[in-house]
Scaffold this motif. Sequence first.
Motif, PDB file in Angstrom:
ATOM      1  N   PHE A  75      -3.392  -0.810   7.236  1.00 25.75           N
ATOM      2  CA  PHE A  75      -3.625  -0.299   5.890  1.00 25.75           C
ATOM      3  C   PHE A  75      -3.689  -1.443   4.883  1.00 25.75           C
ATOM      4  O   PHE A  75      -4.602  -1.506   4.041  1.00 25.75           O
ATOM      5  CB  PHE A  75      -2.524   0.686   5.518  1.00 25.75           C
ATOM      6  CG  PHE A  75      -2.432   0.995   4.051  1.00 25.75           C
ATOM      7  CD1 PHE A  75      -3.384   1.778   3.429  1.00 25.75           C
ATOM      8  CD2 PHE A  75      -1.387   0.491   3.291  1.00 25.75           C
ATOM      9  CE1 PHE A  75      -3.310   2.060   2.066  1.00 25.75           C
ATOM     10  CE2 PHE A  75      -1.297   0.760   1.940  1.00 25.75           C
ATOM     11  CZ  PHE A  75      -2.268   1.551   1.326  1.00 25.75           C
ATOM     12  N   HIS A 126      -6.913  -2.943   2.419  1.00 28.36           N
ATOM     13  CA  HIS A 126      -6.861  -2.831   0.954  1.00 28.36           C
ATOM     14  C   HIS A 126      -6.169  -4.048   0.323  1.00 28.36           C
ATOM     15  O   HIS A 126      -5.197  -3.887  -0.431  1.00 28.36           O
ATOM     16  CB  HIS A 126      -6.136  -1.547   0.569  1.00 28.36           C
ATOM     17  CG  HIS A 126      -6.784  -0.305   1.074  1.00 28.36           C
ATOM     18  ND1 HIS A 126      -7.921   0.233   0.513  1.00 28.36           N
ATOM     19  CD2 HIS A 126      -6.467   0.500   2.125  1.00 28.36           C
ATOM     20  CE1 HIS A 126      -8.271   1.318   1.179  1.00 28.36           C
ATOM     21  NE2 HIS A 126      -7.416   1.503   2.155  1.00 28.36           N
ATOM     22  N   TYR A 134       0.043  10.130   5.349  1.00 28.06           N
ATOM     23  CA  TYR A 134      -0.982   9.463   4.551  1.00 28.06           C
ATOM     24  C   TYR A 134      -1.984  10.479   3.996  1.00 28.06           C
ATOM     25  O   TYR A 134      -2.394  11.394   4.714  1.00 28.06           O
ATOM     26  CB  TYR A 134      -1.726   8.430   5.409  1.00 28.06           C
ATOM     27  CG  TYR A 134      -2.609   7.528   4.579  1.00 28.06           C
ATOM     28  CD1 TYR A 134      -2.089   6.390   3.984  1.00 28.06           C
ATOM     29  CD2 TYR A 134      -3.946   7.845   4.365  1.00 28.06           C
ATOM     30  CE1 TYR A 134      -2.886   5.586   3.196  1.00 28.06           C
ATOM     31  CE2 TYR A 134      -4.747   7.053   3.581  1.00 28.06           C
ATOM     32  CZ  TYR A 134      -4.213   5.923   2.988  1.00 28.06           C
ATOM     33  OH  TYR A 134      -5.005   5.136   2.194  1.00 28.06           O
ATOM     34  N   PRO A 135      -2.348  10.310   2.687  1.00 31.60           N
ATOM     35  CA  PRO A 135      -2.165   9.186   1.787  1.00 31.60           C
ATOM     36  C   PRO A 135      -0.748   8.916   1.275  1.00 31.60           C
ATOM     37  O   PRO A 135      -0.479   7.832   0.797  1.00 31.60           O
ATOM     38  CB  PRO A 135      -3.077   9.534   0.611  1.00 31.60           C
ATOM     39  CG  PRO A 135      -4.043  10.497   1.105  1.00 31.60           C
ATOM     40  CD  PRO A 135      -3.301  11.296   2.138  1.00 31.60           C
ATOM     41  N   GLY A 142      -0.589   5.015   0.323  1.00 26.94           N
ATOM     42  CA  GLY A 142      -1.903   5.137  -0.289  1.00 26.94           C
ATOM     43  C   GLY A 142      -1.866   5.449  -1.763  1.00 26.94           C
ATOM     44  O   GLY A 142      -2.910   5.440  -2.428  1.00 26.94           O
ATOM     45  N   PRO A 200      -5.383   2.937  -3.315  1.00 25.67           N
ATOM     46  CA  PRO A 200      -6.278   3.018  -2.155  1.00 25.67           C
ATOM     47  C   PRO A 200      -6.756   4.424  -1.836  1.00 25.67           C
ATOM     48  O   PRO A 200      -7.898   4.623  -1.423  1.00 25.67           O
ATOM     49  CB  PRO A 200      -5.422   2.443  -1.023  1.00 25.67           C
ATOM     50  CG  PRO A 200      -4.506   1.488  -1.697  1.00 25.67           C
ATOM     51  CD  PRO A 200      -4.191   2.135  -3.019  1.00 25.67           C
ATOM     52  N   ALA A 201      -5.904   5.416  -2.017  1.00 20.30           N
ATOM     53  CA  ALA A 201      -6.266   6.775  -1.616  1.00 20.30           C
ATOM     54  C   ALA A 201      -6.402   7.737  -2.786  1.00 20.30           C
ATOM     55  O   ALA A 201      -6.605   8.935  -2.577  1.00 20.30           O
ATOM     56  CB  ALA A 201      -5.218   7.321  -0.636  1.00 20.30           C
ATOM     57  N   TYR A 202      -6.301   7.227  -4.021  1.00 13.30           N
ATOM     58  CA  TYR A 202      -6.371   8.125  -5.172  1.00 13.30           C
ATOM     59  C   TYR A 202      -6.901   7.345  -6.372  1.00 13.30           C
ATOM     60  O   TYR A 202      -6.244   6.418  -6.855  1.00 13.30           O
ATOM     61  CB  TYR A 202      -5.001   8.705  -5.494  1.00 13.30           C
ATOM     62  CG  TYR A 202      -5.031   9.769  -6.570  1.00 13.30           C
ATOM     63  CD1 TYR A 202      -5.260  11.103  -6.240  1.00 13.30           C
ATOM     64  CD2 TYR A 202      -4.863   9.443  -7.908  1.00 13.30           C
ATOM     65  CE1 TYR A 202      -5.303  12.078  -7.213  1.00 13.30           C
ATOM     66  CE2 TYR A 202      -4.905  10.412  -8.898  1.00 13.30           C
ATOM     67  CZ  TYR A 202      -5.128  11.728  -8.544  1.00 13.30           C
ATOM     68  OH  TYR A 202      -5.175  12.693  -9.506  1.00 13.30           O
TER      69      TYR A 202
END
Length: 578
Positions: A19, A23, A56-57, A61, A329-331
């Motif tokens: 991960f 990122h 995850y997220p 994340g 990274p995820a939002y």
Amino acid sequence: MTRLFNDPAAFADEALEGFVAAHPHRVRQVPGGVVRATRTAPGQVAVVVGGGSGHYPAFSGLVGQGLAHGAAVGNVFASPSAHQVRQVAKAAQTGGGVLLAYGNYAGDVLHFGQAAEQLTAEGIPARTLGVTDDISSASAAEAHKRRGVAGDLVVFKAAAAAAEAGHDLAEVTRIAELANARTRSFGVAFSGCTLPGADHPLFTVPEDRMAVGLGIHGEPGMGEQPVPSADEAAELLVSTVLGELPEGVDSPRGQRAAVILNGLGSVKYEELFVVYRRVAQLLHEAGVEAVDPEVGELVTSFDMAGVSLTLCWLTDELEPLWTAPADAPAYRKGTVEAADLISEGPAEQAVEEPVPAATEESRAAARTVLAALRTLKSTVDTHADELGRIDAVAGDGDHGIGMQRGSTGAYEAAVRAEQLGAGAETLLHRAADAWADKAGGTSGALWGVILRAIGTALGDTGRPTAPVVAAGVAEAAAGVMRLGGAEVGDKTMVDVLVPFAGALTTATADGQPLSIAWDTAASTAAAAAAATADLLPRMGRARPHAEKSLGTPDAGAHSLALIVRAVHPVLAPTLEIR
């Protein structure tokens, strides 16, 4: 099921490593988890979130500008240890204090609470907040016992945006508490999840049935219903969440709400959109305006086939915090002004602390303790599957895995300490810290307390006596009750630890040598563990499924009874002490 992995025990660490590699401009790895890769304004409150891997997220994340400043990452479905939380918080903070936010699970409450106390003692003000949005896990009258699910995102987002706006720690905490108080979630599942390396899911749902009121750690639902159509699922989710309005909201009509339709791992985006189509219609009919709705995987449970609905009833204060820009990274939402990347210097090499001086008598005792830890580890390895099956009856089924991680970590740390010439106290203290770090969760914290208390009693000087060992076990029992809050009768390991400690204290006070006293106490422990089958759990993840656990002993109590019986032969030939 999880198909791509190497060593299951290394899954969480390897996932985090990958991960971070994916990122590098948003996060950087630190001991215990990740923090922002970008600079944070000096004096800004740091919002540090966290929990187990497998969601995850959440949680790594969600680290980035406009969202969390750091995330402490535990092993699969196990909270990070207090040590890991503290390390991440220290790396993330810039002088404004730290808010530690997490889902309201027993292990997280223990570890994040300990970390907050330690940080404050070190001069870093810290507050904690356990998210309690899942309405199925406790009644409104006991909302403080509810667990955190996808509502985590709303609370984390509000807190982080408040921190970015320059509010102080007290104000950031107040805003997070407000968001939590106004957030409600409810979910359903069509199948359980399978952990890396496992050959069966943590729970199953009969064909053509669905579980309602599920958790995110593979816990079974609170009940079952026939599998609905997408519209029927939407109607169940909306009616249930609208059925409990927070204080200050008399009617849904005219309200504005942050809305999350969350997929738990195997329900795909197109399916979610089909469900959300009807969710949106129903909310409109109820007079609710959805503000920046989110549809997707936001808090998952590996490959669980499930979906949950979250509503946060917004206020004029909360709405701009929900809609504020973020870049994790995820939002991502809106546009943030990119901050400078942190330029890292050369990595510091870990320096092993020297062991304190110890007498030969204590080093001899340490060798016996090491043998006991070896036997403990072997016993856990032998019974890990059994412990998992017991735990899965009403919990999440990971007790055996967690005990394996903890006992392996403790034994390896003890081996190294013995090689360095440690006495019994130092060896057990290092084993305790390793157990808590590797296992995480409630059992990790409590076994850390047990080993540390016994080590403190044994000391690094002199030959321990039987009453000293008994006193250490008694202090371990008291420490577990202080930290975990459990009492005899709650269906936890306390139901074995307390009678074991009492029997050992009585026998040694009567002058019995340790091996004989331990044998007597181990028999008491076995009987106490068996008796937990008749109890209803009042704490932990099994509490919402109390009736299901009748007839099955508590997994933590059972594992403790197995261990104290297994280590008796190690004590018999070497510690005939009085």
